[in-house]
Design a protein around this motif. Structure first.
Motif, PDB file in Angstrom:
ATOM      1  N   MET A   1       0.691  -1.065   0.200  1.00  0.00           N
ATOM      2  CA  MET A   1      -0.040   0.053   0.038  1.00  0.00           C
ATOM      3  C   MET A   1       0.973   1.274   0.033  1.00  0.00           C
ATOM      4  SD  MET A   1      -2.860   1.253   2.877  1.00  0.00           S
ATOM      5  CE  MET A   1      -1.725   1.607   4.135  1.00  0.00           C
ATOM      6  N   GLY A   2       0.347   2.166  -0.978  1.00  0.00           N
ATOM      7  CA  GLY A   2       1.208   3.306  -0.796  1.00  0.00           C
ATOM      8  C   GLY A   2       0.086   4.556  -0.505  1.00  0.00           C
ATOM      9  N   VAL A   3       0.549   5.749  -0.613  1.00  0.00           N
ATOM     10  CA  VAL A   3      -0.312   7.009  -0.444  1.00  0.00           C
ATOM     11  C   VAL A   3       0.105   8.130  -1.048  1.00  0.00           C
ATOM     12  CG1 VAL A   3      -1.572   5.915   1.663  1.00  0.00           C
ATOM     13  CG2 VAL A   3       0.523   7.566   1.802  1.00  0.00           C
ATOM     14  N   SER A   4      -0.775   9.194  -1.187  1.00  0.00           N
ATOM     15  CA  SER A   4      -0.504  10.579  -1.659  1.00  0.00           C
ATOM     16  C   SER A   4       0.105  11.503  -0.564  1.00  0.00           C
ATOM     17  CB  SER A   4      -1.377  11.119  -2.498  1.00  0.00           C
ATOM     18  OG  SER A   4      -2.529  11.230  -1.844  1.00  0.00           O
ATOM     19  N   HIS A   5       0.666  12.414  -1.078  1.00  0.00           N
ATOM     20  CA  HIS A   5       1.266  13.604   0.160  1.00  0.00           C
ATOM     21  C   HIS A   5       0.078  13.991   1.182  1.00  0.00           C
ATOM     22  CE1 HIS A   5       2.906  17.236   1.088  1.00  0.00           C
ATOM     23  NE2 HIS A   5       3.969  16.869   0.749  1.00  0.00           N
ATOM     24  N   PRO A   6      -1.169  14.328   0.836  1.00  0.00           N
ATOM     25  CA  PRO A   6      -2.240  14.750   1.669  1.00  0.00           C
ATOM     26  C   PRO A   6      -2.341  13.642   2.782  1.00  0.00           C
ATOM     27  CG  PRO A   6      -2.951  15.196  -0.434  1.00  0.00           C
ATOM     28  CD  PRO A   6      -1.531  14.487  -0.478  1.00  0.00           C
ATOM     29  N   VAL A   7      -2.202  12.607   2.582  1.00  0.00           N
ATOM     30  CA  VAL A   7      -2.466  11.654   3.646  1.00  0.00           C
ATOM     31  C   VAL A   7      -1.273  11.462   4.759  1.00  0.00           C
ATOM     32  CG1 VAL A   7      -2.719   8.790   3.943  1.00  0.00           C
ATOM     33  CG2 VAL A   7      -3.833   9.966   2.145  1.00  0.00           C
ATOM     34  N   VAL A   8      -0.139  11.781   4.003  1.00  0.00           N
ATOM     35  CA  VAL A   8       0.920  11.892   5.105  1.00  0.00           C
ATOM     36  C   VAL A   8       0.812  13.110   5.688  1.00  0.00           C
ATOM     37  CG1 VAL A   8       3.430  11.950   5.208  1.00  0.00           C
ATOM     38  CG2 VAL A   8       2.363  10.271   3.545  1.00  0.00           C
ATOM     39  N   ASP A   9       0.514  14.213   5.181  1.00  0.00           N
ATOM     40  CA  ASP A   9       0.528  15.493   5.809  1.00  0.00           C
ATOM     41  C   ASP A   9      -0.768  15.737   6.966  1.00  0.00           C
ATOM     42  OD1 ASP A   9       2.323  17.038   4.367  1.00  0.00           O
ATOM     43  OD2 ASP A   9       0.916  18.233   3.227  1.00  0.00           O
ATOM     44  N   TRP A  12      -2.172  10.462   8.469  1.00  0.00           N
ATOM     45  CA  TRP A  12      -2.711   8.991   8.482  1.00  0.00           C
ATOM     46  C   TRP A  12      -1.743   7.968   8.413  1.00  0.00           C
ATOM     47  CZ3 TRP A  12      -7.671   8.807   5.363  1.00  0.00           C
ATOM     48  CH2 TRP A  12      -8.719   9.893   5.717  1.00  0.00           C
ATOM     49  N   LEU A  13      -0.537   8.255   7.757  1.00  0.00           N
ATOM     50  CA  LEU A  13       0.612   7.105   7.468  1.00  0.00           C
ATOM     51  C   LEU A  13       1.855   8.033   7.584  1.00  0.00           C
ATOM     52  CD1 LEU A  13      -1.454   4.857   5.169  1.00  0.00           C
ATOM     53  CD2 LEU A  13      -0.425   3.985   7.354  1.00  0.00           C
ATOM     54  N   PRO A  14       3.097   7.247   7.945  1.00  0.00           N
ATOM     55  CA  PRO A  14       4.195   7.796   7.898  1.00  0.00           C
ATOM     56  C   PRO A  14       4.818   8.105   6.466  1.00  0.00           C
ATOM     57  CG  PRO A  14       4.421   5.724   9.070  1.00  0.00           C
ATOM     58  CD  PRO A  14       2.733   5.773   8.672  1.00  0.00           C
ATOM     59  N   ARG A  15       5.678   9.003   6.398  1.00  0.00           N
ATOM     60  CA  ARG A  15       6.461   9.645   5.106  1.00  0.00           C
ATOM     61  C   ARG A  15       6.647   8.050   4.332  1.00  0.00           C
ATOM     62  NH1 ARG A  15       5.625  14.036   2.952  1.00  0.00           N
ATOM     63  NH2 ARG A  15       5.945  15.038   4.950  1.00  0.00           N
ATOM     64  N   GLU A  16       7.192   6.991   4.871  1.00  0.00           N
ATOM     65  CA  GLU A  16       7.572   5.970   4.008  1.00  0.00           C
ATOM     66  C   GLU A  16       6.509   5.425   3.299  1.00  0.00           C
ATOM     67  OE1 GLU A  16       8.270   6.114   7.211  1.00  0.00           O
ATOM     68  OE2 GLU A  16       7.937   4.238   8.410  1.00  0.00           O
ATOM     69  N   TYR A  17       5.318   5.723   3.420  1.00  0.00           N
ATOM     70  CA  TYR A  17       4.203   5.202   2.491  1.00  0.00           C
ATOM     71  C   TYR A  17       4.074   6.082   1.502  1.00  0.00           C
ATOM     72  CZ  TYR A  17       2.914   1.447   6.129  1.00  0.00           C
ATOM     73  OH  TYR A  17       2.782   0.529   6.833  1.00  0.00           O
ATOM     74  N   GLN A  18       4.672   7.384   1.165  1.00  0.00           N
ATOM     75  CA  GLN A  18       4.255   8.305   0.278  1.00  0.00           C
ATOM     76  C   GLN A  18       4.830   7.860  -1.219  1.00  0.00           C
ATOM     77  OE1 GLN A  18       4.733  12.460   1.303  1.00  0.00           O
ATOM     78  NE2 GLN A  18       5.508  12.928  -0.824  1.00  0.00           N
ATOM     79  N   ILE A  19       4.157   7.770  -2.029  1.00  0.00           N
ATOM     80  CA  ILE A  19       4.403   7.407  -3.454  1.00  0.00           C
ATOM     81  C   ILE A  19       4.877   8.869  -4.356  1.00  0.00           C
ATOM     82  CG2 ILE A  19       4.162   6.552  -5.737  1.00  0.00           C
ATOM     83  CD1 ILE A  19       4.148   4.486  -3.254  1.00  0.00           C
TER      84      ILE A  19
END
Ligand SMILES: Cc1cc2nc3c(=O)[nH]c(=O)nc-3n(C[C@H](O)[C@H](O)[C@H](O)COP(=O)(O)OP(=O)(O)OC[C@H]3O[C@@H](n4cnc5c(N)ncnc54)[C@H](O)[C@@H]3O)c2cc1C
Length: 92
Positions: A1-9, A12-19
């Motif tokens: 699973m990966g996420v976009s920037h707003p989710v990390v901002d 919701w999830l730590p930076r290592e999930y950001q694509i």
């Protein structure tokens, strides 16, 4: 699973999930872009995926320009249907 920037901002999830350009670069066989607008900073991190399936309620969303398959509809409607289809297939 990966996420976009707003989710990390929004923590919701730590930076290592950001694509993306300030996150990870991935190249899976199948990438589901769910509620992803298609900003270039995200695209550069996932455009190497072999098959991109985009789900976005905005038919004009930029993600559809890079997607191989697109579903222009509400993700809350589409994702449960896809989840059921995939788990039915897996159970066969
Ligand atoms: C220097 C810099 C670096 C950056 N690095 C990154 C990075 O590494 N990764 C990254 O992702 N971004 C990065 N960004 C941010 C990037 O520009 C975008 O703001 C971000 O990618 C947008 O994320 P999003 O598509 O999830 O959100 P949004 O742009 O808010 O898009 C949400 C999308 O979801 C759709 N949607 C909403 N509700 C539903 C629903 N119910 N059903 C279906 N569709 C729905 C909307 O139509 C919309 O297209 C960076 C920006 C800068 C300036």
């Amino acid at each position: 699973m990966g996420v976009s920037h707003p989710v990390v901002d929004d923590d919701w999830l730590p930076r290592e999930y950001q694509i993306g350009s300030s996150g990870q670069t991935v190249a899976p066989k199948l990438y589901f872009a769910i509620g992803i607008s298609g900003a270039i900073q995200h695209i550069v991190g996932m455009q190497g995926a072999r098959c991109i399936v985009a789900i976005n309620k905005d038919p004009e969303a930029a993600i559809f320009k890079v997607a191989h398959y697109g579903i222009a509809d509400d993700l809350f409607k589409v994702v449960p249907i896809l989840t059921k289809l995939l788990s039915d297939l897996k159970a066969r």
